[in-house]
Design an enzyme around this catalytic site. Structure first.
Site, PDB file in Angstrom:
ATOM      1  N   VAL A 126       0.829  -1.209   0.000  1.00  0.00           N
ATOM      2  CA  VAL A 126       0.000   0.000   0.000  1.00  0.00           C
ATOM      3  C   VAL A 126       0.861   1.255   0.000  1.00  0.00           C
ATOM      4  O   VAL A 126       0.687   2.160  -0.826  1.00  0.00           O
ATOM      5  CB  VAL A 126      -0.943   0.013   1.226  1.00  0.00           C
ATOM      6  N   ARG A 151      14.358  -3.621   3.807  1.00  0.00           N
ATOM      7  CA  ARG A 151      13.421  -3.056   2.825  1.00  0.00           C
ATOM      8  C   ARG A 151      13.890  -1.668   2.376  1.00  0.00           C
ATOM      9  O   ARG A 151      13.875  -1.363   1.172  1.00  0.00           O
ATOM     10  CB  ARG A 151      12.027  -2.981   3.458  1.00  0.00           C
ATOM     11  N   CYS A 170      -6.102  -9.051   3.555  1.00  0.00           N
ATOM     12  CA  CYS A 170      -7.388  -8.324   3.568  1.00  0.00           C
ATOM     13  C   CYS A 170      -8.570  -9.261   3.778  1.00  0.00           C
ATOM     14  O   CYS A 170      -9.156  -9.301   4.848  1.00  0.00           O
ATOM     15  CB  CYS A 170      -7.559  -7.543   2.264  1.00  0.00           C
TER      16      CYS A 170
END
Length: 455
Positions: free
Chosen positions: A21, A55, A290
């Site tokens: 996201v 990351r 989700c």
């Protein structure tokens, strides 16, 4: 008391959480282009923050392991920088929080990452006011939560640490605006990307709601929908995924029934789809960050309010149990075919939670593998999209990116519908199996001539 809101066209933005996201959002906000609504040139600086130093280093090297953003696009995002240092955010005007909101072992909301992110924002707002920044800081949450969590959980943390009140209230230290805009990212989907999906927005009062709506409206070509409150926006996100979860649960239950009746579920769905208002959901393993999780946020809040949500939890039980049921049917089919169970080589095709993506969060293929292991079966997992080191680290499961084409299997389970499997020829399929091998196909991709069992 009126305050100066951040300049929508030149504000400095902090993106907290750089997953599926946060990263696309950071890249999009950092683009120098014209505002979708006014035509003004957008000239915004974006700082992407994540606690995962690995990351951050990969993104600095223009590598996105989620494969959502290309190296070329990262290289061209000159107004975007990455950091894992919290003090780097204190000059920002807008704080967007996109951290994950998983569930714990008891299937209750785990808000630890959200609470930590709120603390980071609170500290940076405090530091910001110590530098005499005059504009009102705006905090926007995109993480999926149950209705009221943004205002009941996150707002007090920010307020306490920053010593600021929610606008329009004022303290001697200042105030902050609060918004919520639920994410609608669909991993692995190259068609319905960030700017092409209508963005739901909301704010703590009409003035902030308008600002948040215009802020997102500057980049979203599909347009925005301004919800009437933060709680409405939170609930909107929850029911989107709960509805889909229930539809898949219904089809999964139908698939179990039709399997017992010897009927091909996909054939039934194809026939039913000839009616204009039939919704053609297909059976499958429901995982991910989700659909397999969000309904538990709603049921948690429902039970706190004194209501037990029978239908939603029934759907969750069906979907959570689908992988174990599938493995059990495979073993029964192998026994009926008089195949040896112990030490049998079973090829599992696909490990990510959905087709054409590398995301392995909450993958329910794990349930199939766990169940097969309990029968002393030897599962071999092939998924060309998954980062194998992540699968090993998170699940202690060995996933292969390259398939041994000289090996044959006593059974095959096509669990995830990656498009690469459409490219396999009949001859290649035949090369993987013995004459009496058992084939289970959840996604209708194994050639009919091989007589696979459809689920």
């Amino acid at each position: 008391m009126l305050v100066d809101l951040p300049d929508i066209f030149s504000c400095k933005i902090a993106l907290i959480g750089l997953g599926y996201v946060g990263l696309p959002l950071a890249v999009e906000f950092a683009q120098q282009k014209k505002c979708q609504r006014t035509g003004n040139v957008l000239n915004r600086k974006v700082i992407g923050f994540d606690i995962n130093i690995k990351r951050i280093n990969e993104l600095k090297d223009c590598f996105d392991r989620t494969s959502e953003i290309s190296s070329h696009r990262l290289k061209s995002s000159e107004r975007l920088e990455f950091t894992n240092e919290t003090f780097s955010l204190s000059d920002c005007d807008v704080f967007i929080i996109t951290v994950p909101t998983p569930i714990d072992i008891e299937k209750r909301p785990d808000l630890l990452a959200l609470e930590k992110a709120s603390s980071i924002v609170g500290q940076n707002i405090k530091n910001r006011f110590s530098k005499n920044k005059k504009t009102l800081p705006i905090v926007i949450f995109e993480s999926t939560v149950y209705p009221s969590a943004t205002e009941d959980i996150c707002k007090p943390i920010i307020s306490e640490i920053s010593s600021c009140l929610l606008y329009p209230e004022q303290s001697e230290h200042g105030s902050f605006g609060l918004g919520y805009s639920p994410e609608r990212i669909n991993p692995g989907d190259n068609k319905n990307t960030l700017t092409k999906i209508i963005k739901v927005t909301s704010g703590c009062n009409p003035e902030i709601a308008d600002w948040v709506d215009n802020f997102y409206g500057s980049i979203i070509t599909a347009g925005t929908f301004k919800a009437k409150s933060i709680q409405v926006a939170e609930a909107c996100k929850i029911i989107e995924n709960t509805q889909r979860d229930l539809n898949i649960a219904l089809v999964n239950e139908l698939a179990i029934i039709f399997y017992k009746l010897g009927i091909n579920t996909l054939d039934v769905i194809e026939a039913a789809s000839s009616k204009w208002n039939f919704l053609p959901f297909t059976p499958g393993l429901v995982g991910g960050h989700c659909i397999g999780i969000d309904p538990y946020y709603l049921t948690y809040k429902a039970k706190l309010s004194g209501y037990y949500p029978d239908v939603i939890l029934a759907g969750r039980r069906i979907n959570d149990g689908m992988g174990f049921w599938l493995a059990e049917q495979l073993v029964l089919k192998m026994a009926q075919s008089k195949l040896q169970i112990a030490d049998a080589n079973v090829l599992i095709l696909g490990f990510s939670f959905k087709e054409n993506c590398s995301d392995i969060r909450n993958t329910r293929v794990e349930d199939v593998i766990t169940s097969l292991n309990s029968y002393s079966i030897n599962p071999i997992i092939y998924d060309p999209n998954v980062i194998t080191s992540e699968a090993k680290e998170e699940y202690n499961i060995d996933v292969k990116n390259v398939l041994d084409e000289n090996k044959k299997y006593h059974a095959i389970v096509l669990a995830v519908g990656h498009s690469v499997f459409n490219e396999w020829s009949l001859e290649f399929w035949k090369s993987l199996i013995y004459p009496d091998s058992v084939l289970f196909d959840l996604k209708g991709k194994i050639p009919d001539i091989l007589n696979p069992t459809r689920i």
